[in-house]
Design an enzyme around this catalytic site. Structure first.
Site, mmCIF file in Angstrom:
data_model
loop_
_atom_site.group_PDB
_atom_site.id
_atom_site.type_symbol
_atom_site.label_atom_id
_atom_site.label_comp_id
_atom_site.label_asym_id
_atom_site.label_seq_id
_atom_site.Cartn_x
_atom_site.Cartn_y
_atom_site.Cartn_z
ATOM 1 N N PRO A 256 30.778 45.763 41.385
ATOM 2 C CA PRO A 256 32.106 45.669 40.224
ATOM 3 C C PRO A 256 32.163 44.239 40.111
ATOM 4 O O PRO A 256 32.671 43.295 40.862
ATOM 5 C CB PRO A 256 33.116 46.023 41.476
ATOM 6 N N ASP A 432 31.030 39.724 43.030
ATOM 7 C CA ASP A 432 31.212 41.015 43.632
ATOM 8 C C ASP A 432 32.782 41.234 44.134
ATOM 9 O O ASP A 432 33.059 40.704 45.089
ATOM 10 C CB ASP A 432 30.251 41.161 44.342
ATOM 11 N N HIS A 433 33.416 41.924 43.464
ATOM 12 C CA HIS A 433 35.119 42.103 43.716
ATOM 13 C C HIS A 433 34.971 43.001 45.139
ATOM 14 O O HIS A 433 36.278 43.004 45.418
ATOM 15 C CB HIS A 433 35.649 42.748 42.371
ATOM 16 N N ARG A 434 33.940 43.606 45.287
ATOM 17 C CA ARG A 434 34.074 44.430 46.650
ATOM 18 C C ARG A 434 34.294 43.307 47.906
ATOM 19 O O ARG A 434 34.717 43.496 48.769
ATOM 20 C CB ARG A 434 32.712 45.122 46.855
#
Lengths: 464, 470
Positions: A256, A432-434
């Protein structure tokens, strides 16, 4: 007993490549680690080193061949060391080969059917080709067929081990319709029975490759016939293109993405670089903004360990790396390559600049080894040389962040009650928004900008 | 006549061919069926499965009538009127093929009578009664089936019969030699023996029904000790001579010269591809004469498919029908494949023998680990009420997962019991699934459930505790 040299794993996610050059001949004596073939694959044309030395008895491949990990490249004449082990191994292998062979009796018919399949496809009468072409194609087909058969053999062996696929006829039909290889699906039902849900899960991508092929296929099938609007030409993707498509597609689907923008005032830095340029040149290095950014990124990764990490979603863990390797995107004629500067945190800007120069040249000449492109934790992609005001780079999965650099520009900056011309460098950080949240990314990028604007302040405050 | 081009043309009107043509029509394609007979049916209906089962039913009734005296029900010695039996059998065939003709018409499947030959990959020449016509097609499905194989150098004649001529039931000879103890030989041999012929059987291998598991064949052999005059295993026919009375020279274990009124050759069947004009197409055959096909049943000529006996073993009608539908769906653009896990085989002798999936023999030959459990029908209440405790049900499992890989049944109505097993194998059922599914009492189907119970040492009607693990 002769020794086989097999195709090693050349990169993390590349299982195959195209042989662009065979660098030895039969009868040559080669040394361990000597390059024997060049393979175009995951983002590079790489030279494959021999895992052992000796006299080349037979070369099993030729230029243009598609080669898979584990395929035999060449056979060396008998060596002295480890001969017995080798012999034993091979015998065992042979035995293993024989057994399923025997078991396969019943499958013989099926195999014939498979043959029929390839032939049916080859001999499509609708394709009108002139004779020479047909002959060429047939030769190629013969080669390919042989390989198909080998691959088939392997699959059969596995299938035999597994026995019949434990799935109901309706589930098998569904898998076929969804382009899911039922043999690759793990059954969760009693006795490992494959349920309809298992197949759907496989199609949804829980089993990696399956899904990709499904989505690729569906993309493929949804393409309109462009020739109805004008002339078109179809060309095969190069190995590097395929690898880029695969890894970027994978990254896009997995990660994401969010991109954070910022601008660094590099007027002071520029002045300093100008002064230092000659000194660096003496050491043989060309001092560039990229070199500075690599060094700076290394420091930033130290200060923000979350950016020097990977996400292991399966185990619900974050993997933090205690080393700092920075990848640098290099534009070459053949496509995008990303060589890695190792331990960038422990190198000076000058030595990074020196290394960058060498590595970029290697990349352009297609001489990068696979090792030189492995193990990056973070990537710097500088498009400033070409232009642009900003862009949103794609995180090079399994890394978690990438820094994009665009062209610097003199802009008016309001300072001490007036506008002053300052050189501003546009930066973009995709992450990476994770693993990383927006505030952290903003801090990370601001930190980089501040260091470039006033390294002394950061030094004083213990940031660097 | 205006040139007509069919979407799908099927050559051969057997159970594979008409299933394919009907499926093609059901999928909205314009289909035609080429066959020399007036109606679809093929060997199966005209000269195979159906007539043989009709005749087997007659002799079974006779046998049961005789045995009924044990239960206190006596009849006069049954009297067989061969002519009437033949007429009844033919009426069964006519009824069925007539029905198929009706179904063809309803589906608008064009029935083209004649013998077809490819002139190229899109055209057939169909000949009937000396007249020939050209028919063109987009896709063809070859479903020409198979024909009885003969001993090299031996022609079929009035007295040297094939299964086809034997099923015409021209008469009941005093003595008959059946060459080949496969299912065709034993079924037709049973018919003639039941009708009153003295039937001897000669078989090259060392067992009846080669390929079937021995414990199942034993159930048949035990009951039929008296049925056949002599069973000569490991013996083969060297020569047959003479016209009225046939002199048969045998070689092997039962070497010697024997005399028979008639001989039935039932040594197998061969695919029928001759005079089909395959040489005018890219269609390829293998060294046994089977047409090579892929899993969609597509031949090397991409618009021509082949199904049924002509496309490979096992040569069974139900396999052909299944393939026919697959081929039609493939032509219609469906993503389908022929991928059965269990093709049931049924021998309609008395007792019947039926199996599906893997057999013990195959597992042994291919070194596949299995676990076998058996339930003898002596412990079945239903078998006892039928006076037929001479059956056996056995299940073959994967030892790790307890998944059902194969089932074999010998006994009365075994053929009607096997479908449950086919579904189980296809669905990848495990032993517990059999165990936990309530089976109706009293039926023979309980033997399947209880065989699974045997695996756990919990079969109600057998006391065989599970061995304790040490």
């Amino acid at each position: 007993m002769a020794k086989e040299i097999k195709m090693p794993q050349i990169s993390e996610d590349a299982e195959s490549g195209t042989i662009v050059e065979v660098m030895v001949s039969e009868g040559d004596t080669i040394e361990e680690e000597q390059s024997i073939i060049a393979v175009e694959s995951d983002k590079a044309s790489v030279e494959v080193p021999a895992e052992a030395g000796g006299k080349v008895k037979e070369i099993k491949v030729s230029e243009g061949d598609e080669i898979n990990v584990g395929d035999v490249i060449l056979i060396l004449e008998a060596g002295e060391n480890g001969e017995d082990d080798q012999a034993e191994d091979e015998e065992q292998e042979e035995k293993e080969d024989e057994q399923p062979e025997g078991k396969k009796k019943e499958k013989a018919e099926e195999e014939e059917e498979d043959d029929g399949d390839t032939e049916a496809k080859e001999k499509d009468p609708k394709e009108e080709v002139d004779k020479d072409e047909v002959e060429d194609e047939e030769n190629e087909d013969a080669d390919r067929k042989e390989k198909d058969k080998e691959a088939e053999g392997k699959n059969k062996k596995e299938a035999n081990k597994k026995g019949e696929v434990p799935a109901a006829p309706s589930v098998r039909r569904m898998a076929r319709e969804m382009n899911v290889d039922i043999y690759a699906v793990k059954g969760t039902g009693p006795g490992e029975r494959i349920t309809a849900d298992d197949v759907k899960a496989a199609a949804d991508g829980k089993s990696g490759d399956q899904k990709k092929s499904a989505s690729e296929q569906s993309q493929e099938s949804s393409l309109p016939d462009f020739s109805q609007w004008g002339e078109i030409e179809r060309k095969k993707m190069s190995g590097i293109r395929k690898a880029t498509a695969k890894s970027m597609g994978n990254a896009w689907r997995t990660v994401p993405h969010v991109t954070q923008f910022d601008k660094a005032n590099i007027s002071t830095l520029q002045d300093f670089m100008e002064q230092y340029e000659a000194k660096a040149a003496k050491a043989g290095a060309k001092l560039t903004v990229t070199a500075v950014l690599v060094k700076l990124s290394a420091s930033a990764l130290r200060a923000f360990p979350k950016f020097n990490a990977s996400v292991d979603i399966e185990n619900q863990e974050i993997i933090y790396k205690k080393y700092i390797n920075i990848g640098v995107a290099v534009d070459t004629e053949n496509g995008l390559l990303v060589p890695v500067i190792r331990d960038a945190d422990r190198k000076s800007v000058t030595s990074i600049a020196l290394e960058l120069g060498e590595i970029a040249e290697k990349a352009r000449e297609g001489k990068l080894s696979m090792d030189e492109m492995k193990g990056g934790n973070f990537t710097v992609s500088n498009l400033g040389g070409i232009g642009g005001t900003n862009f949103t780079p794609i995180v090079y999965h399994p890394q978690v962040a990438i820094l994009g650099v665009s062209r610097n520009q003199i802009e008016p900056v309001y300072e001490d009650g007036e506008f002053k011309p300052k050189t501003m460098l546009p930066l973009s950080l995709s992450y990476d928004h994770r693993a990383i949240d927006g505030a952290e990314a903003a801090r990370f990028l601001r930190w980089m900008c501040q260091v470039m604007e006033d390294p002394f302040v950061m030094l004083m405050e213990g940031g660097i | 006549m205006a040139e007509q081009k069919y979407d799908v043309i099927v050559i051969g009107g057997g159970p594979g061919g008409y299933a394919a043509a009907f499926m093609a029509a059901d999928l909205g394609m314009q289909a035609a069926l080429v066959d020399p007979e007036e109606n679809p049916g093929g060997v199966c209906l005209y000269r195979g499965c159906i007539p043989s089962k009709a005749l087997l039913h007659v002799v079974k009734l006779k046998q049961e009538a005789l045995e009924a005296s044990e239960f206190g029900l006596s009849f006069d010695e049954p009297d067989i009127n061969v002519k009437k039996v033949r007429e009844w059998k033919n009426s069964v065939v006519q009824k069925l093929v007539g029905g198929l003709g009706q179904l063809s018409k309803k589906r608008k499947v064009e029935h083209i009578r004649g013998v077809a030959k490819f002139t190229d990959a899109n055209t057939l020449e169909v000949e009937h009664d000396g007249k020939s016509q050209e028919v063109s097609f987009e896709h063809a499905i070859i479903a020409t089936g198979s024909e009885p194989a003969s001993i090299p150098g031996l022609e079929f004649s009035k007295n040297i019969m094939s299964s086809a001529s034997a099923l015409d039931l021209p008469d009941v000879p005093d003595s008959l030699l059946v060459v080949g103890a496969g299912y065709i030989g034993l079924e037709i041999g049973s018919v003639y023996a039941g009708m009153g012929s003295k039937v001897s059987v000669v078989e090259m291998t060392d067992m009846l029904m080669p390929g079937a598991d021995r414990d199942l064949v034993d159930v048949f052999a035990k009951r039929n000790k008296e049925l056949f005059e002599e069973i000569m295993l490991e013996t083969k026919v060297a020569e047959i001579s003479g016209k009225r009375k046939l002199k048969v020279k045998l070689e092997g274990k039962h070497e010697g010269e024997y005399k028979f009124d008639k001989v039935l050759i039932a040594i197998g069947r061969k695919p029928r591809t001759k005079n089909l004009g395959l040489e005018n197409t890219q269609v390829e055959t293998d060294d046994k004469g089977f047409i090579k096909v892929n899993e969609q049943r597509q031949t090397a000529e991409s618009n021509i498919y082949a199904i049924g006996d002509v496309s490979g073993e096992p040569m069974l009608a139900h396999k052909a029908s299944h393939e026919g539908k697959i081929a039609a769906e493939a032509i219609a653009g469906g993503k389908v494949a022929y991928e059965p896990k269990a093709i049931p085989a049924v021998v309609y002798t008395d007792p019947e023998i039926a199996w599906c999936g893997i057999t013990e023999n195959e597992a042994k030959a291919q070194d596949i680990p299995i676990k076998v459990v058996k339930f003898p029908w002596a412990a079945s209440g239903r078998a006892a009420t039928l006076g037929r405790s001479d059956g056996l049900t056995k299940l073959i499992f994967d030892p790790d997962t307890e998944r059902i890989l194969g089932v074999g049944i010998a006994g009365k109505n075994a053929g009607d019991l096997i479908p449950e097993a086919v579904l189980a194998v296809e669905m990848a059922a495990v032993a517990k699934d059999f165990s936990l599914s309530i089976h109706p009492h009293p039926t023979l189907s309980e033997t399947i459930m209880e065989a699974a119970d045997v695996l756990y040492g919990q079969a109600t009607h057998i006391y065989r505790p599970k061995r304790k693990k040490k």
